[in-house]
Design an enzyme around this catalytic site. Sequence first.
Site, PDB file in Angstrom:
ATOM      1  N   LYS A   1       0.861  -1.186   0.000  1.00 15.70           N
ATOM      2  CA  LYS A   1       0.000   0.000   0.000  1.00 15.70           C
ATOM      3  C   LYS A   1       0.890   1.227   0.000  1.00 15.70           C
ATOM      4  O   LYS A   1       1.855   1.307   0.750  1.00 15.70           O
ATOM      5  CB  LYS A   1      -0.851  -0.003   1.293  1.00 15.70           C
TER       6      LYS A   1
ATOM      7  N   LYS B   1       4.677   2.162   8.511  1.00 12.42           N
ATOM      8  CA  LYS B   1       3.505   3.012   8.793  1.00 12.42           C
ATOM      9  C   LYS B   1       2.254   2.139   8.966  1.00 12.42           C
ATOM     10  O   LYS B   1       1.508   2.286   9.925  1.00 12.42           O
ATOM     11  CB  LYS B   1       3.301   3.991   7.622  1.00 12.42           C
TER      12      LYS B   1
ATOM     13  N   LYS C   1       5.310   1.960  -2.841  1.00  9.40           N
ATOM     14  CA  LYS C   1       5.299   3.367  -3.275  1.00  9.40           C
ATOM     15  C   LYS C   1       5.625   3.415  -4.758  1.00  9.40           C
ATOM     16  O   LYS C   1       6.330   2.545  -5.278  1.00  9.40           O
ATOM     17  CB  LYS C   1       6.364   4.162  -2.510  1.00  9.40           C
TER      18      LYS C   1
ATOM     19  N   ASP D   1       0.057  10.949  -3.566  1.00  8.88           N
ATOM     20  CA  ASP D   1       1.188  11.428  -2.764  1.00  8.88           C
ATOM     21  C   ASP D   1       1.501  12.824  -3.328  1.00  8.88           C
ATOM     22  O   ASP D   1       0.646  13.427  -3.999  1.00  8.88           O
ATOM     23  CB  ASP D   1       2.373  10.449  -2.887  1.00  8.88           C
TER      24      ASP D   1
ATOM     25  N   THR E   1      -4.766  12.997   6.471  1.00  8.31           N
ATOM     26  CA  THR E   1      -3.362  13.025   6.913  1.00  8.31           C
ATOM     27  C   THR E   1      -3.141  14.195   7.870  1.00  8.31           C
ATOM     28  O   THR E   1      -2.572  14.038   8.954  1.00  8.31           O
ATOM     29  CB  THR E   1      -2.400  13.096   5.716  1.00  8.31           C
TER      30      THR E   1
ATOM     31  N   ASN F   1      -1.585  19.393   0.743  1.00  5.47           N
ATOM     32  CA  ASN F   1      -2.734  18.771   1.412  1.00  5.47           C
ATOM     33  C   ASN F   1      -2.500  18.522   2.908  1.00  5.47           C
ATOM     34  O   ASN F   1      -3.350  18.831   3.737  1.00  5.47           O
ATOM     35  CB  ASN F   1      -3.073  17.458   0.680  1.00  5.47           C
TER      36      ASN F   1
ATOM     37  N   SER G   1      -7.281   5.640   3.777  1.00  5.54           N
ATOM     38  CA  SER G   1      -7.210   4.858   2.531  1.00  5.54           C
ATOM     39  C   SER G   1      -7.692   3.430   2.802  1.00  5.54           C
ATOM     40  O   SER G   1      -8.423   2.841   2.003  1.00  5.54           O
ATOM     41  CB  SER G   1      -5.770   4.794   2.013  1.00  5.54           C
TER      42      SER G   1
HETATM   43  N1  GLU Z   1       0.994   8.845   0.223  1.00  6.96           N
HETATM   44  C1  GLU Z   1       0.446   8.757   1.535  1.00  6.96           C
HETATM   45  C2  GLU Z   1       1.498   8.344   2.540  1.00  6.96           C
HETATM   46  O1  GLU Z   1       2.663   8.557   2.359  1.00  6.96           O
HETATM   47  C3  GLU Z   1      -0.809   7.912   1.584  1.00  6.96           C
HETATM   48  C4  GLU Z   1      -0.619   6.499   1.181  1.00  6.96           C
HETATM   49  C5  GLU Z   1      -1.936   5.750   1.006  1.00  6.96           C
HETATM   50  O2  GLU Z   1      -2.977   6.314   1.284  1.00  6.96           O
HETATM   51  O3  GLU Z   1      -1.859   4.599   0.583  1.00  6.96           O
HETATM   52  O4  GLU Z   1       1.181   7.863   3.596  1.00  6.96           O
END
Ligand code: GLU
Length: 428
Positions: free
Chosen positions: A70, A94, A106, A146, A190, A221, A362
């Site tokens: 994810k 995370k 990613k 992102d 976030t 954001n 998410s």
């Molecule tokens: N890009 C965001 C992060 O770094 C969200 C990732 C997601 O929602 O999968 O956490």
Amino acid sequence: MAGQTNAFEMAQQQFDHVAGLLRLDPQVAEILRWPMREFHFRIPVRMDDGSIRIFEGFRVQHNDARGPNKGGIRFHPAETVDTVRALAFWMTWKCATADLPLGGGKGGVIVDPATLSTSEKERLCRGYIDVMWRNLGPRIDVPAPDVGTTPQMMGWMMDEYSKLVGQYTPGVITGKPLGGGGSLGRTEATGYGVIYAVREAMRHLGMDPAKSVAAIQGFGNVAQYAAIGFTEMLGGKVVCVSYWDRDDKCSYTVSKPDGINPRFLMSITDQYGSINKAKASAEGYSIEDGSEWIGKEADVLIPAALEGQINGETVRRVHPRVRLVAEGANGPTTPEADEVFNKNGVFVIPDFLCNAGGVTVSYFESVQNDMNYYWTKEETLSRLDTKMTIAFHGVLDMSLKENTCMRDAAYMVAIDRVVKAMQLRGWV
Ligand code: GLU
């Protein structure tokens, strides 16, 4: 990406340090130090003038022991494979810290999205999926937005994937637009998650939120909703935010000593993060060139832009009043700067705990997609608050028990969960 920092080397350095503290089996550590899979590819895109431009893209799947990979897809002109590796690596920790049944991934494309027309952006997004779709899916790898990517882009990507597999598959991507399979509260998630963590940290440190001042880096954001949360939910004051000037390639800080109004600043900020300077000045905001945000007199610093921003050099500019650093960005503090914070007794809420609110909603979005039943915004945000609060206290308890800083404690919690999943699956 930012200055001299190699984000992946920095991430591995953090991991090695904690692996040493945990006396982690070196063979297990060797699995976790590197991504399981990486995709490097080129995406040909037909431009509006008829020419074909090739974009370089990446997707890194770090570890999926706890569930599908994810993590977001970043569109940035200075994207590198090492940045994507570091970000995928942090996603594993995370998701584990927030106790989500997901792994870490990613993606990235080397591109400045502000230089593309809407239709070129759409073709690039669809092109990304055309290359990657066989290795994506609700039970394989689930991208999201992102830096530089938006809900609209997620909508195009979801559509392309659904066409290729022959059925509507909203769960393949999260951060989709509302009405297009998105979840209420994902936009705020976030930034609000950062504030729930700040609230818990202030409780622990005995700080009064209503008397607290924050300085924020960035105004994308995450920073926008962190600023709204800090002022509206905690009753504190935000003295500045910062921007990146795409033309002059330098940052500038927008401040107001009696407190900025984040909703007003949002109303004069465009989708690429540039502010209407004349309108800001007319409302009494000062605009200073450079990263003045870092030296502002504040109790709380919220770096919410890119990695490597607080390093061995810039940490010297941090005001002695600062007691709390809440990492809205991924990897904003280098190990050198971390050492200075630890020595000075500054409490750091580490990135993969502090900014876990985005991926948490998410996850809620994919749950709602699977159920085909959607929650209210209040329900989503209250579940987010619960998840963030539990995650914060899990890490705080570990830090008190092991007498370590919050970053090391977060790695301990996360590594323990991932290693346990690998053991249960018989991988190690
Ligand atoms: N890009 C965001 C992060 O770094 C969200 C990732 C997601 O929602 O999968 O956490």
